[in-house]
Each structure stands twice: as C-alpha cells, then as structure tokens.
Motif scaffolding. Sequence first.
Motif, PDB file in Angstrom:
ATOM      1  N   GLN A 152      -5.318  33.921-111.822  1.00 22.85           N
ATOM      2  CA  GLN A 152      -4.304  33.351-112.710  1.00 22.85           C
ATOM      3  C   GLN A 152      -4.633  33.642-114.165  1.00 22.85           C
ATOM      4  OE1 GLN A 152      -3.989  29.004-112.923  1.00 22.85           O
ATOM      5  NE2 GLN A 152      -1.807  29.199-112.486  1.00 22.85           N
ATOM      6  N   ASP A 179       5.193  38.085-118.109  1.00 26.63           N
ATOM      7  CA  ASP A 179       4.884  37.000-117.178  1.00 26.63           C
ATOM      8  C   ASP A 179       5.069  37.513-115.749  1.00 26.63           C
ATOM      9  OD1 ASP A 179       4.360  34.670-115.890  1.00 26.63           O
ATOM     10  OD2 ASP A 179       6.011  33.517-116.764  1.00 26.63           O
ATOM     11  N   PHE A 181       4.337  36.088-112.946  1.00 28.44           N
ATOM     12  CA  PHE A 181       4.707  35.086-111.946  1.00 28.44           C
ATOM     13  C   PHE A 181       6.151  34.605-112.076  1.00 28.44           C
ATOM     14  CE2 PHE A 181       0.108  34.601-112.768  1.00 28.44           C
ATOM     15  CZ  PHE A 181      -0.340  35.071-111.533  1.00 28.44           C
ATOM     16  N   SER A 182       6.884  35.112-113.059  1.00 31.71           N
ATOM     17  CA  SER A 182       8.300  34.765-113.174  1.00 31.71           C
ATOM     18  C   SER A 182       9.190  35.788-112.478  1.00 31.71           C
ATOM     19  CB  SER A 182       8.701  34.663-114.648  1.00 31.71           C
ATOM     20  OG  SER A 182       8.544  35.916-115.297  1.00 31.71           O
ATOM     21  N   PRO A 184       9.922  37.621-108.835  1.00 30.73           N
ATOM     22  CA  PRO A 184       9.595  37.398-107.414  1.00 30.73           C
ATOM     23  C   PRO A 184       8.755  38.495-106.791  1.00 30.73           C
ATOM     24  CG  PRO A 184      11.903  36.884-107.840  1.00 30.73           C
ATOM     25  CD  PRO A 184      11.367  37.524-109.090  1.00 30.73           C
ATOM     26  N   ALA A 187       5.195  38.589-108.332  1.00 34.30           N
ATOM     27  CA  ALA A 187       4.441  37.392-107.956  1.00 34.30           C
ATOM     28  C   ALA A 187       3.969  37.484-106.511  1.00 34.30           C
ATOM     29  CB  ALA A 187       5.308  36.152-108.152  1.00 34.30           C
ATOM     30  N   LEU A 266      -0.880  29.668-107.724  1.00 31.06           N
ATOM     31  CA  LEU A 266      -0.308  30.687-108.597  1.00 31.06           C
ATOM     32  C   LEU A 266       1.167  30.426-108.917  1.00 31.06           C
ATOM     33  CD1 LEU A 266      -1.838  34.006-107.209  1.00 31.06           C
ATOM     34  CD2 LEU A 266      -2.457  32.780-109.293  1.00 31.06           C
ATOM     35  N   THR A 267       1.972  30.091-107.922  1.00 31.36           N
ATOM     36  CA  THR A 267       3.418  30.016-108.139  1.00 31.36           C
ATOM     37  C   THR A 267       4.058  28.725-107.643  1.00 31.36           C
ATOM     38  OG1 THR A 267       3.915  31.080-106.009  1.00 31.36           O
ATOM     39  CG2 THR A 267       3.575  32.522-107.920  1.00 31.36           C
ATOM     40  N   GLN A 268       3.347  27.948-106.808  1.00 36.40           N
ATOM     41  CA  GLN A 268       3.927  26.765-106.162  1.00 36.40           C
ATOM     42  C   GLN A 268       5.211  27.102-105.402  1.00 36.40           C
ATOM     43  OE1 GLN A 268       4.341  23.588-109.016  1.00 36.40           O
ATOM     44  NE2 GLN A 268       2.137  23.288-109.180  1.00 36.40           N
ATOM     45  N   GLY A 270       7.390  29.389-106.153  1.00 32.00           N
ATOM     46  CA  GLY A 270       8.429  29.958-107.007  1.00 32.00           C
ATOM     47  C   GLY A 270       8.184  31.425-107.291  1.00 32.00           C
ATOM     48  N   PRO A 271       9.033  32.029-108.123  1.00 33.27           N
ATOM     49  CA  PRO A 271      10.201  31.402-108.774  1.00 33.27           C
ATOM     50  C   PRO A 271      11.391  31.286-107.815  1.00 33.27           C
ATOM     51  CG  PRO A 271      10.002  33.714-109.405  1.00 33.27           C
ATOM     52  CD  PRO A 271       8.817  33.413-108.554  1.00 33.27           C
ATOM     53  N   THR A 275       8.429  32.952-103.244  1.00 37.57           N
ATOM     54  CA  THR A 275       7.110  33.174-102.651  1.00 37.57           C
ATOM     55  C   THR A 275       6.747  32.069-101.663  1.00 37.57           C
ATOM     56  OG1 THR A 275       6.037  32.034-104.514  1.00 37.57           O
ATOM     57  CG2 THR A 275       6.296  34.423-104.689  1.00 37.57           C
TER      58      THR A 275
END
Length: 324
Positions: A152, A179, A181-182, A184, A187, A266-268, A270-271, A275
């Motif tokens: 991260q 970013d 992780f924004s 898909p 991420a 990392l993403t929970q 999301g987005p 994921t």
Amino acid sequence: MALTEKHRPVRAPDRGRRTGPPGPRRRARRSRMLPWAMLAPALAALLLIQGYPLLRLLTLSTQEFGPRSLFTGQSDFIGLDNFTRIFTDADFLAVLLRTVVFTLVCVTLLMVLGFLISHLLMTVSPWARVVTTVCLVLVWAMPMVAATLVWQWMFQPQYGVANWLLTQLRVFGDMSVYDWFSHPTQALGLIILLTVWKGLPFVALTLFAARGQISESLYEAARLDGAGTLQMFRHITIPIMRPVLAILTILEVIWSVNSFTPIWVLTQGGPDGATTTLGVYAYITAFSRNEYGSGASVAVVTVVILALFSVAYVRRLSRQGDVV
C-alpha cells in the motif's frame, strides 16, 4: 469310592478362551484397526475444532440472525431463504465470476513461477541457492497484514516509490499522483501480484524439494537418448511430480478463494465492488450490512464449492493413477 480315570467326567472345551496365538483373520483385523486407532486422537481434535464451527455456520445460515439476535440470543428459523436471497442478488454472480478469474490467474502464475524458481534453484551454485532460499523464506515469514501495508505504501498516490520510479523513467508520463486503487483493473492486478508474491515461496520451495527427489540418472538416460529440456520436463519431471502438483493446486485454490486480508486492506472490495471476491462479499454481507445469516450462507456456499472442486479433482487424478 474314588472315580477311576475311565469313569472321570470329561469337561467340555471352553470356547470363549483362546490359549493359542491369534488366527490370521484376527491379526488382519488388528492390522486394519491400528492406523485408525493411531489417528483417533487427531480425528477427535479435528472434529471438535472444525466440526462444531461448520455445524454452527450451517445452523446460522438457516436463521434470520441480525443485530437484535446478538442481544436477545433469539433468531427465527427461515430455512433456505438466506440462500435464495444471495442467489437472487445481482452482485453475487459477478462476485462468483470474479473469484473464479482471480483464483485461476493466481494459481496459474504461482505454479508457473514456482516451477521456474525451483528449476533455478537446481541449476545455480550452492551459495546462490542459499541466498535465494533465505529471501524466499523471509517473504513467506512476513505477516500478510505487514506485507499488504508495504504494498500500500509502495503504490501510495503522492509518496509511493512505485509512482516515483515510473515518473523518473518517463515511460508513462507523470505518475506522481496516480491512484492505482481507484481503477478497478489496476487495483485487481495489484492484489493478484501481492497474492502471488506472498504465496510463491511456499510453492517454489515445495516444488524444489520434490524435484530433488528425482534421480539424476533418469535425466542422464534421457539425454543419452537425445531428449531435450522440454521433453524431459514433459515425460520425467511432470509425471513424477504430479501428486505434489495436485496437492499444491488444491491448497492454492482454497487459499486464493478465501483470500481476504490483501483485498480488504488495499481496497476493501472497491472501487464500487470491483475487487470483491467471495471472502470479502461474505464479510461485507455479515458485518457491514448486519445480515449475519446471509453472510453465513455465503460462507456455506464457498465451502461447498471448494469441497466439490477438491473431491472432483482428487477423484479425477485417482482414476488416472496420479494420486495414491
């Protein structure tokens, strides 16, 4: 008047007592029961540790268990309504397909890269083999949460070393505020790379140990017959190591499907749920939506899918004679 030997009564033989050695059937029965007797303590502990949680999970999946049930301890039996609810959920099919793709990519990369590293360990010098093995063990020993946090930080939009390095290379332009992780695809790709990086040492070292058990005389004979590297790999390495490959494949499929920590940290998920896999979906359903019964049903479906896959895979290999 004393009885003579001729008139002395004859006692019937005692059929309940055995004075001689046990017969072959009895010895065979003891031989069959001995392994089960030795496994009994471990099986009892396994049933206690794993059996009760699975039974409780199955019971919870048939109940309307919500926040109120946490305080009252009471929940209504609703049968298969929780399963009907998740199967009719529009997101469930997408999550299931995403989990299949995620697992397939992770397992494929792990097995291919694991084979390459194990072959490398067989060919390099002893000191290089020691250094590589130590590095693999250090990666394997790192806690998953710590490893995920490192990744991260590496891909942090403003101060991540990956963004800085890509910006310095000037191949993709200015990446200093990108970013990862924004998006898909990026991420999910980073999560796959992290999962493969963390699980690769186990696969590589296991394959290296299995490769070391193959006699070099087989390869020498194949070379004398004019076989190339690919032919030896196909006709010697793969057939002998197939039982190990079967076990590794099953384990990696189970671990990939149940992967939770890297995705959640990392993403929970999301987005926008791009994921989210079955493990994260069960957690979100149970603890974010407070639908504990539905979350338990997702977990039950996951267990059933993995069990069916494992049984089918092992039976297929057994029919081919690859697994004893």
